[in-house]
Design an enzyme around this catalytic site. Structure first.
Site, PDB file in Angstrom:
ATOM      1  N   ARG A  19     106.816  61.362  11.959  1.00 26.34           N
ATOM      2  CA  ARG A  19     105.860  62.243  11.270  1.00 26.34           C
ATOM      3  C   ARG A  19     106.565  63.506  10.767  1.00 26.34           C
ATOM      4  NH1 ARG A  19     101.714  62.831  15.945  1.00 26.34           N
ATOM      5  NH2 ARG A  19     100.575  64.266  14.594  1.00 26.34           N
TER       6      ARG A  19
ATOM      7  N   ARG B 161      99.250  67.483  23.890  1.00 26.42           N
ATOM      8  CA  ARG B 161      97.911  67.506  23.269  1.00 26.42           C
ATOM      9  C   ARG B 161      96.995  66.461  23.900  1.00 26.42           C
ATOM     10  NH1 ARG B 161      97.076  67.260  16.890  1.00 26.42           N
ATOM     11  NH2 ARG B 161      98.327  65.385  17.062  1.00 26.42           N
TER      12      ARG B 161
ATOM     13  N   ARG C 141      96.447  60.920  21.590  1.00 28.67           N
ATOM     14  CA  ARG C 141      96.411  60.223  20.296  1.00 28.67           C
ATOM     15  C   ARG C 141      97.516  59.187  20.209  1.00 28.67           C
ATOM     16  NH1 ARG C 141      95.640  64.421  15.336  1.00 28.67           N
ATOM     17  NH2 ARG C 141      97.405  63.245  14.525  1.00 28.67           N
TER      18      ARG C 141
ATOM     19  N   LYS D 143      97.163  73.374  12.530  1.00 30.10           N
ATOM     20  CA  LYS D 143      96.221  73.392  11.381  1.00 30.10           C
ATOM     21  C   LYS D 143      94.781  73.212  11.876  1.00 30.10           C
ATOM     22  CE  LYS D 143      98.364  69.905   9.378  1.00 30.10           C
ATOM     23  NZ  LYS D 143      99.455  69.652  10.373  1.00 30.10           N
TER      24      LYS D 143
ATOM     25  N   ARG E  34      99.314  66.198   0.961  1.00 29.14           N
ATOM     26  CA  ARG E  34     100.543  65.942   1.707  1.00 29.14           C
ATOM     27  C   ARG E  34     101.646  65.401   0.815  1.00 29.14           C
ATOM     28  NH1 ARG E  34      97.944  65.219   7.079  1.00 29.14           N
ATOM     29  NH2 ARG E  34      99.571  64.796   8.574  1.00 29.14           N
TER      30      ARG E  34
HETATM   31  P1  AP5 Z   1      96.669  71.025  16.300  1.00 24.50           P
HETATM   32  O1  AP5 Z   1      95.825  72.205  15.920  1.00 24.50           O
HETATM   33  O2  AP5 Z   1      95.999  69.755  16.682  1.00 24.50           O
HETATM   34  O3  AP5 Z   1      97.801  70.784  15.196  1.00 24.50           O
HETATM   35  P2  AP5 Z   1      97.708  70.112  13.754  1.00 24.50           P
HETATM   36  O4  AP5 Z   1      98.607  70.881  12.857  1.00 24.50           O
HETATM   37  O5  AP5 Z   1      96.276  69.981  13.334  1.00 24.50           O
HETATM   38  O6  AP5 Z   1      98.383  68.726  14.115  1.00 24.50           O
HETATM   39  P3  AP5 Z   1      98.032  67.227  13.730  1.00 24.50           P
HETATM   40  O7  AP5 Z   1      98.943  66.386  14.609  1.00 24.50           O
HETATM   41  O8  AP5 Z   1      96.579  66.924  13.813  1.00 24.50           O
HETATM   42  O9  AP5 Z   1      98.527  67.182  12.289  1.00 24.50           O
HETATM   43  P4  AP5 Z   1      99.011  65.988  11.526  1.00 24.50           P
HETATM   44  O10 AP5 Z   1      99.158  66.609  10.207  1.00 24.50           O
HETATM   45  O11 AP5 Z   1     100.190  65.264  12.042  1.00 24.50           O
HETATM   46  O12 AP5 Z   1      97.848  64.915  11.768  1.00 24.50           O
HETATM   47  P5  AP5 Z   1      96.584  64.500  10.910  1.00 24.50           P
HETATM   48  O13 AP5 Z   1      95.491  64.289  11.859  1.00 24.50           O
HETATM   49  O14 AP5 Z   1      96.376  65.418   9.771  1.00 24.50           O
HETATM   50  O15 AP5 Z   1      97.617  71.518  17.521  1.00 24.50           O
HETATM   51  C1  AP5 Z   1      98.503  70.621  18.165  1.00 24.50           C
HETATM   52  C2  AP5 Z   1      98.553  70.953  19.669  1.00 24.50           C
HETATM   53  O16 AP5 Z   1      99.142  72.242  19.844  1.00 24.50           O
HETATM   54  C3  AP5 Z   1      97.180  71.033  20.343  1.00 24.50           C
HETATM   55  O17 AP5 Z   1      97.292  70.568  21.648  1.00 24.50           O
HETATM   56  C4  AP5 Z   1      96.833  72.561  20.323  1.00 24.50           C
HETATM   57  O18 AP5 Z   1      95.976  72.922  21.380  1.00 24.50           O
HETATM   58  C5  AP5 Z   1      98.233  73.163  20.447  1.00 24.50           C
HETATM   59  N1  AP5 Z   1      98.377  74.414  19.703  1.00 24.50           N
HETATM   60  C6  AP5 Z   1      97.933  74.690  18.447  1.00 24.50           C
HETATM   61  N2  AP5 Z   1      98.301  75.928  18.061  1.00 24.50           N
HETATM   62  C7  AP5 Z   1      99.029  76.450  19.100  1.00 24.50           C
HETATM   63  C8  AP5 Z   1      99.694  77.696  19.302  1.00 24.50           C
HETATM   64  N3  AP5 Z   1      99.699  78.660  18.365  1.00 24.50           N
HETATM   65  N4  AP5 Z   1     100.334  77.891  20.483  1.00 24.50           N
HETATM   66  C9  AP5 Z   1     100.350  76.922  21.447  1.00 24.50           C
HETATM   67  N5  AP5 Z   1      99.724  75.729  21.319  1.00 24.50           N
HETATM   68  C10 AP5 Z   1      99.077  75.485  20.151  1.00 24.50           C
HETATM   69  O19 AP5 Z   1      97.089  63.110  10.296  1.00 24.50           O
HETATM   70  C11 AP5 Z   1      97.274  61.971  11.102  1.00 24.50           C
HETATM   71  C12 AP5 Z   1      97.745  60.820  10.230  1.00 24.50           C
HETATM   72  O20 AP5 Z   1      96.736  60.507   9.239  1.00 24.50           O
HETATM   73  C13 AP5 Z   1      99.021  61.078   9.421  1.00 24.50           C
HETATM   74  O21 AP5 Z   1     100.195  60.818  10.156  1.00 24.50           O
HETATM   75  C14 AP5 Z   1      98.837  60.089   8.261  1.00 24.50           C
HETATM   76  O22 AP5 Z   1      99.133  58.770   8.657  1.00 24.50           O
HETATM   77  C15 AP5 Z   1      97.330  60.167   7.987  1.00 24.50           C
HETATM   78  N6  AP5 Z   1      96.991  61.206   6.993  1.00 24.50           N
HETATM   79  C16 AP5 Z   1      96.201  62.305   7.204  1.00 24.50           C
HETATM   80  N7  AP5 Z   1      96.081  63.024   6.068  1.00 24.50           N
HETATM   81  C17 AP5 Z   1      96.810  62.366   5.117  1.00 24.50           C
HETATM   82  C18 AP5 Z   1      97.101  62.644   3.756  1.00 24.50           C
HETATM   83  N8  AP5 Z   1      96.611  63.739   3.127  1.00 24.50           N
HETATM   84  N9  AP5 Z   1      97.906  61.771   3.097  1.00 24.50           N
HETATM   85  C19 AP5 Z   1      98.399  60.652   3.693  1.00 24.50           C
HETATM   86  N10 AP5 Z   1      98.171  60.346   4.995  1.00 24.50           N
HETATM   87  C20 AP5 Z   1      97.377  61.202   5.706  1.00 24.50           C
END
Ligand code: AP5
Length: 211
Positions: free
Chosen positions: A167, A123, A156, A13, A88
């Protein structure tokens, strides 16, 4: 364009949002990034969110709804926005609808669990500017150093095997049902997020009708 990027942790994402921000000229609203900044600054929201985030659980809906409402009031959201990691839960999705927050498209990035585990295991993130790398698929020019700001890259806190499993489970229980919610509204589109980065981004642009 008012877009929601939906998908499991590590689906790409943030990676896709980085490209779309440049193409569309609208801001990315990443609740994960906003929360991590709040934790770093030790704000009341950060203090409340930290334990949930470290465990891979969702931060309570009222906290998320509050920070998103505040973010949407900023001038740069007038022309559109890209939600990354929000909503979410059904409560969050309904809150957006109740507040009449416009959404044109909900893009679901489809990626298998085993791919996710390998992505998150490799990552590396910049604690300063938030840039995201991968030790194999998107490595920085100098090992362990951010290309953008020169800071040391980190793993992270929530990118460890146990927390990743939690997760994923949280995603399937609480977030995946949103696909049906937005399908019923005629807004859901899907992209194969397991493709290599440039191919996956190209498919996103094609699905969104952006050349
Ligand atoms: P990346 O692009 O970083 O993936 P992402 O989908 O953004 O993953 P996140 O781990 O950031 O998502 P998340 O939803 O768990 O975490 P968030 O920060 O929102 O890519 C991942 C890796 O793969 C990278 O190394 C990249 O280079 C690689 N990659 C990407 N695309 C690729 C491809 N096509 N091919 C190969 N490699 C690739 O949330 C963190 C925490 O915050 C949650 O657990 C929760 O506690 C809280 N939180 C956040 N939002 C909310 C909400 N709305 N409600 C409640 N709690 C929330």
């Amino acid at each position: 364009m008012r877009l929601i990027l939906l998908g499991p942790p590590g689906a790409g994402k943030g990676t896709q949002a980085e490209v779309l921000v440049k193409k569309l000229g609208v801001p990315q609203i990443s609740t994960g990034d906003i929360l991590r900044e709040a934790v770093k600054m030790g704000t009341p929201v950060g203090l409340k969110a930290k334990a949930y985030m470290d465990a891979g659980d969702l931060v309570p809906d009222d906290v998320i709804i509050g920070i998103v409402k505040e973010r949407l009031e900023r001038q740069d959201c007038q022309a559109g926005y890209i939600f990354d990691g929000m909503p979410r839960t059904l409560v969050q999705a309904k809150a957006l609808d109740e507040q009449q927050v416009a959404v044109d498209v909900v893009l679901s990035l489809e990626v298998a669990d085993e791919v996710i585990i390998s992505r998150l295991g490799g990552r590396r993130s910049c604690p300063d500017c938030g840039a995201v790398y991968h030790i194999v698929t998107k490595s920085p020019a100098v090992d362990g150093i951010c290309d953008v700001c020169g800071k040391d890259l980190i793993i992270r806190v929530d990118d460890n095997t146990e927390t990743i499993k939690n997760r994923l489970q949280t995603y399937y229980e609480q977030t995946e049902p949103l696909k049906e919610y937005y399908k019923a509204q005629g807004k859901l589109k899907t992209v194969d997020g397991s493709l290599e980065i440039t191919e996956s981004v190209a498919e996103t642009l094609r699905v969104l009708g952006i050349v």
